[in-house]
Design an enzyme around this catalytic site. Structure first.
Site, PDB file in Angstrom:
ATOM      1  CG  ASP A  89      -2.403   5.196  -3.085  1.00  0.00           C
ATOM      2  OD1 ASP A  89      -1.492   4.388  -3.316  1.00  0.00           O
ATOM      3  OD2 ASP A  89      -3.379   4.921  -2.347  1.00  0.00           O
ATOM      4  CG  HIS A 103      -2.201  -0.787   0.977  1.00  0.00           C
ATOM      5  ND1 HIS A 103      -3.122  -0.445   0.008  1.00  0.00           N
ATOM      6  CD2 HIS A 103      -2.694  -1.896   1.584  1.00  0.00           C
ATOM      7  CE1 HIS A 103      -4.135  -1.305   0.030  1.00  0.00           C
ATOM      8  NE2 HIS A 103      -3.891  -2.192   0.977  1.00  0.00           N
TER       9      HIS A 103
END
Length: 377
Positions: A161, A131
Site C-alpha cells: 500500500d 488488497h
C-alpha cells in the site's frame, strides 16, 4: 493558514478513499500543498475515530454527495482551480461519476490526474478486488520475505500500500507537475501497487539473473539466509537486529560479542555460526545488548515497538506529540522550506462551507440546502 514546504501554492483535490491514496495526499499536504479532501456525507470506511485516522491529517474535509449532479458540478469547479486531482476508485468509477480524466481536463487542461489502484487501469485483473497482500503475491515481493522452509511472511501493509502504492503515486504526481509547468498540459498518472511492488524488487532481479540470488526463501544474503543478517532473541524475550554484512562491521560484531567464530565465508559454517550467535544473544537482555552496541559500527540495533523513545529518534524528533496523539513527523526534511504538521484529521464535512468558499465555488447555500453538500456539526 500559511503553509510551509516546497509544494506551497500547489492545490490538490482528493476524492477520498482508503489506504494508499490518502497516505499519498497526506504526504503532498506535508510537503506544502493545499489538499482538499472530498468525502461522502458521513464519511467512509474507518479503522477508528476520525481524530485517530492519522493518514487524513493535514487537510480540510468537504462532504459532497457525488451521486448528485450538483455535487459533481462543484467538484469540477474545484478542479478548474487545482493543479492535481487524486482518486483511488476502481477503474471506470470516476468516469461514471462524470469526474474522469476527460471531464476534468476539459475544465483544466493542465491538471495532473493521479490514479491509485492495486492492479492498474488496464489488464485482466483491473476490475478485480484485491488488497496489499494480493499485489505483493503477484509481484514476487511477498515470495522473498520469510525463512527457509517456511511460508512467506506478511509485512503488514507497509510494503504494498504505502511503499509500492503511495510513494510511487507521489513520485508520479511530482514528475507530472514539473512536466506540466513546461508543456502547459496535464496527464494521467496510473499508479498501480502491483507495478510499484514489482519495481521495488529491481535489485533482487539483477542478482537473480546473475546467479547470486536464489528463488528459495531464506537462503540468500539479505533474507535471513546469512546468520550475520538476521534477528536474535535476547534473555528477556525481545530481539536484536544484526546487519553486519561488510567484513569490518562483522569483525566489530564478533569483537563486541567476545566469541570465537568460525570462518563466515564458508557457507558450511553458517549453521554453527547461527547457533553461536543465538546462544550468545540469549545470555543478556535487550537493554544490555543495546548498551554494548550503541554507537558502534557493528550494525546491531534493538527491535523496538511502534513509536519507541530511542535517544536517536528523540534527538531528531522522528515522532512528535500533536493534538494528544503520538505520530510520525513529516519526512523527508528540507533545509529551506521545512515541512510541518498542520491540521489534525478532520471529520467528514467539517470544513465544507469555508473550504468551498475559499476555493471559489458558487451556489454553496443551494448545495447545502439540497443535500448535495453537507456541513458537519
Amino acid at each position: 493558514m500559511v503553509r510551509m514546504g516546497p509544494l506551497r501554492g500547489v492545490k490538490v483535490v482528493e476524492l477520498a478513499g482508503i489506504g494508499p491514496a490518502p497516505f499519498a495526499c497526506m504526504m503532498l499536504a506535508e510537503l506544502g500543498a493545499e489538499v482538499l479532501r472530498i468525502e461522502r456525507p458521513g464519511g467512509g470506511i474507518a479503522l477508528g475515530p476520525p481524530e485517530l485516522e492519522l493518514i487524513n491529517r493535514g487537510r480540510r474535509s468537504v462532504a459532497l454527495d457525488l451521486k448528485n449532479p450538483a455535487a459533481i458540478d462543484a467538484v469540477l469547479q474545484l478542479v478548474a482551480g487545482a493543479d492535481v486531482l487524486v482518486e483511488g476508485f476502481r477503474p471506470g468509477v470516476a468516469e461514471r461519476l462524470g469526474l474522469g480524466p476527460e471531464a476534468c481536463h476539459e475544465v483544466n487542461p493542465k491538471l495532473v490526474y493521479g490514479r491509485m489502484t492495486g492492479w492498474g487501469q488496464e489488464g485482466p485483473l483491473a476490475q478485480s478486488a484485491g488488497h496489499d497482500i494480493d499485489y505483493l503475491a503477484l509481484s514476487g515481493a511477498l515470495h522473498v520475505i520469510g525463512r527457509a522452509d517456511g511460508p512467506p511472511q506478511v509485512p503488514a501493509n507497509l510494503l504494498g500500500d504505502f511503499a509500492g502504492g503511495s510513494l510511487y503515486l507521489v513520485v508520479g504526481v511530482l514528475a507530472a507537475l514539473v512536466e506540466a509547468r513546461g508543456s502547459g498540459r496535464g496527464q494521467v498518472v496510473d499508479a498501480a501497487i502491483v507495478d510499484g511492488a514489482a519495481h521495488l524488487t529491481t535489485m533482487l532481479l539483477g542478482v537473480l539473473a546473475g546467479g547470486s540470488w536464489k528463488q528459495e526463501r531464506g537462503t540468500n544474503l539479505l533474507d535471513t539466509g546469512a546468520p550475520f543478517y538476521d534477528v536474535y532473541e535476547t534473555s528477556d524475550g525481545k530481539f536484536m537486529a544484526v546487519g553486519a554484512l561488510e567484513p569490518q562491521f562483522y569483525d566489530e560484531l564478533i569483537r563486541l560479542l567476545e566469541v570465537e567464530a568460525p570462518d563466515r565465508y564458508d557457507v558450511a559454517n553458517w549453521p554453527d555460526l547461527r547457533k553461536l550467535l543465538a546462544e550468545t544473544f540469549a545470555q543478556r537482555t535487550q537493554a544490555e545488548w543495546t548498551e554494548v552496541f550503541d554507537g558502534t559500527d557493528a550494525c546491531v540495533s534493538p527491535v523496538l515497538p511502534l513509536a519507541a523513545d530511542h535517544p536517536h529518534l528523540v534527538a531528531r524528533g522522528t515522532f512528535v506529540e500533536k493534538d494528544g496523539v503520538r505520530q510520525a513527523a513529516p519526512a523527508p526534511r528540507f533545509s529551506r522550506t521545512p515541512s510541518e504538521l498542520s491540521e489534525p484529521p478532520a471529520r467528514a464535512g467539517q470544513h465544507t462551507r469555508e473550504a468551498l468558499a475559499d476555493w471559489g465555488v458558487t451556489g454553496i447555500d443551494d448545495l447545502l440546502d439540497s443535500g448535495a453538500a453537507v456541513q458537519a456539526d
